[in-house]
Design a protein around this motif. Structure first.
Motif, PDB file in Angstrom:
ATOM      1  N   ASP A  17     -11.434  -1.322  -5.937  1.00 30.47           N
ATOM      2  CA  ASP A  17     -10.114  -0.887  -6.405  1.00 30.47           C
ATOM      3  C   ASP A  17      -9.074  -0.915  -5.294  1.00 30.47           C
ATOM      4  O   ASP A  17      -8.178  -0.073  -5.247  1.00 30.47           O
ATOM      5  N   ASN A  18      -9.218  -1.886  -4.371  1.00 36.61           N
ATOM      6  CA  ASN A  18      -8.241  -2.114  -3.299  1.00 36.61           C
ATOM      7  C   ASN A  18      -8.059  -0.914  -2.379  1.00 36.61           C
ATOM      8  O   ASN A  18      -6.993  -0.747  -1.774  1.00 36.61           O
ATOM      9  N   ILE A  48     -13.082  -6.293  -2.118  1.00 39.90           N
ATOM     10  CA  ILE A  48     -11.944  -5.379  -2.062  1.00 39.90           C
ATOM     11  C   ILE A  48     -11.501  -4.993  -3.468  1.00 39.90           C
ATOM     12  O   ILE A  48     -11.252  -3.820  -3.766  1.00 39.90           O
ATOM     13  N   GLU A  49     -11.399  -5.974  -4.344  1.00 45.82           N
ATOM     14  CA  GLU A  49     -10.956  -5.708  -5.714  1.00 45.82           C
ATOM     15  C   GLU A  49     -11.953  -4.821  -6.456  1.00 45.82           C
ATOM     16  O   GLU A  49     -11.560  -3.945  -7.230  1.00 45.82           O
ATOM     17  N   GLU A 109      -1.563  -5.691   4.857  1.00 44.15           N
ATOM     18  CA  GLU A 109      -1.234  -6.359   3.600  1.00 44.15           C
ATOM     19  C   GLU A 109      -1.294  -7.872   3.752  1.00 44.15           C
ATOM     20  O   GLU A 109      -1.791  -8.581   2.872  1.00 44.15           O
ATOM     21  N   CYS A 164      -8.396   0.321   0.867  1.00 43.91           N
ATOM     22  CA  CYS A 164      -8.634  -0.192   2.218  1.00 43.91           C
ATOM     23  C   CYS A 164      -7.794   0.580   3.229  1.00 43.91           C
ATOM     24  O   CYS A 164      -6.650   0.931   2.944  1.00 43.91           O
ATOM     25  N   LEU A 197      -4.946  -8.831   3.732  1.00 45.96           N
ATOM     26  CA  LEU A 197      -5.576  -8.717   2.416  1.00 45.96           C
ATOM     27  C   LEU A 197      -5.158  -9.851   1.491  1.00 45.96           C
ATOM     28  O   LEU A 197      -5.948 -10.316   0.659  1.00 45.96           O
ATOM     29  N   SER A 235       0.817  -1.209   0.000  1.00 41.88           N
ATOM     30  CA  SER A 235       0.000   0.000   0.000  1.00 41.88           C
ATOM     31  C   SER A 235       0.851   1.259   0.000  1.00 41.88           C
ATOM     32  O   SER A 235       0.534   2.238  -0.678  1.00 41.88           O
ATOM     33  N   LYS A 282     -12.172 -10.812  -0.716  1.00 47.93           N
ATOM     34  CA  LYS A 282     -11.178 -10.331  -1.676  1.00 47.93           C
ATOM     35  C   LYS A 282     -11.856  -9.766  -2.921  1.00 47.93           C
ATOM     36  O   LYS A 282     -11.413  -8.758  -3.484  1.00 47.93           O
TER      37      LYS A 282
END
Length: 365
Positions: free
Chosen positions: A331-332, A327-328, A313, A334, A316, A16, A324
């Motif tokens: 667009d991640n 989250i995707e 990380e 978080c 995730l 991240s 997951k």
């Protein structure tokens, strides 16, 4: 590796942070860039003048990094991203290990200091973010990659420091934003709202029954941005009467007024329930099909990860496929909160992510 672009290798232990550095340099979200995978844990992001190689975490493996250096030893810049509160000894060890495993001279591995770190002496080569910009500008000039009709690259507002040494806060063209806290009961929406506001406005307490039963709004100023935090009841509980759900939704939309909205989907980091598996579909049915583009996922109970010796990380990478996928689709985007902590860093990270959403959805430059 393209010889017609500035090639930058981004090293570090948190994906991240590495991606945030690329976003800061370019001033735009990574989703608009060309992305390709060349090795299992290595991604390359391209634009017209830069090629960023985002490497795997140093804490997991150096095999991919070793292979990258063996194939392409001549990166224009190798930047090592470190976390806020980093240990000098640990950073020195990382540099030593990289030197040993890749053959890259230590003086060519440059540490990027976190925001707001003072310029001081360290036993390794380092840049502030301002120095990173200066170095990249020089490389662009040396390679003649800045034609006269090219628009001047904008720097993110909170990375450039004024000449008087005071800290310049990140500013957005928009002056007001609604942060709409959404999620199931018991995930920590109200507690997270209080953390953002830095004051206990919303009632938050352990209970087997929902504590928040009405939509509420409180306001604050963060980095010259007027923030309206909207706390909501569980609007997606299948056991709630449809008429009550409709009342919640109507009131939430009324509170949003006509201002820009960022939806903050609050989830407990240690559990993923059946009721959350289709929560994005419920959000789309309630707020429209583009709601994913305006959503940030906020995981609460950060101390649970700390006790398990895990980073966000790590979590995730290992979470359930259903989570997951959510989250995707967001667009991640978080962030992790520990609502019992008084640290302002977590709110700063949230607002940086909110800034990315605003720039993308409202085209704020």
């Amino acid at each position: 590796m393209s010889h017609n672009k500035i090639s930058v290798m981004i090293l570090g232990n948190m994906k991240s942070l590495k991606k945030a550095l690329i976003t800061n340099i370019l001033g735009k979200d990574l989703s608009v860039l060309t992305k390709k995978k060349i090795l299992k844990n290595t991604e390359i992001y391209d634009d017209d003048t830069f090629e960023f190689t985002c490497t795997p975490d140093l804490s997991t493996t150096c095999d991919d990094i070793r292979e990258l250096f063996s194939k392409n030893p001549n990166f224009d810049l190798c930047l090592l991203v470190v976390e806020d509160g980093f240990s000098t000894g640990n950073v020195q060890k990382q540099i030593k290990d990289l030197n040993k495993k890749t053959g890259k001279p230590r003086e060519e591995l440059t540490v990027v200091l976190p925001l707001r770190y003072k310029f001081t002496e360290y036993p390794f080569k380092f840049y502030t973010l301002e120095q990173v910009f200066s170095k990249l500008s020089k490389l662009l000039k040396d390679k003649q990659l800045m034609p006269t009709n090219r628009k001047k690259r904008k720097r993110p507002a909170d990375t450039a420091e004024p000449q008087d040494g005071s800290k310049k806060k990140e500013k957005l063209t928009s002056t007001k934003v609604n942060l709409v806290l959404l999620g199931l009961a018991g995930t920590g929406k109200s507690a997270s709202g209080n953390t953002i506001l830095r004051k206990k406005h919303f009632v938050s307490k352990p209970s087997s029954n929902p504590v928040t039963t009405e939509c509420q709004v409180e306001e604050t100023e963060i980095n010259d941005l007027h923030v309206r935090v909207i706390d909501t009841p569980d609007m997606f509980d299948d056991d709630t009467e449809p008429s009550v759900q409709e009342k919640y939704v109507k009131r939430c939309k009324e509170l949003c007024e006509s201002e820009l909205c960022v939806f903050v989907l609050v989830m407990h980091v240690s559990r993923f329930t059946d009721g959350e598996r289709d929560i994005l579909k419920k959000l789309e049915n309630t707020f429209g099909t583009k709601v994913k583009e305006q959503t940030v996922i906020l995981f609460t109970r950060g101390d649970d990860l700390e006790e398990a010796d895990m980073t966000l990380e790590d979590f995730l990478h290992s979470c359930q496929p259903g989570l997951k996928e959510i989250i995707e689709k967001c667009d991640n985007r978080c962030v992790l909160f520990e609502n019992r902590s008084s640290s302002s860093d977590q709110v700063e990270k949230l607002m940086n992510t909110v800034s990315v959403v605003l720039k993308k959805t409202a085209k704020i430059q």
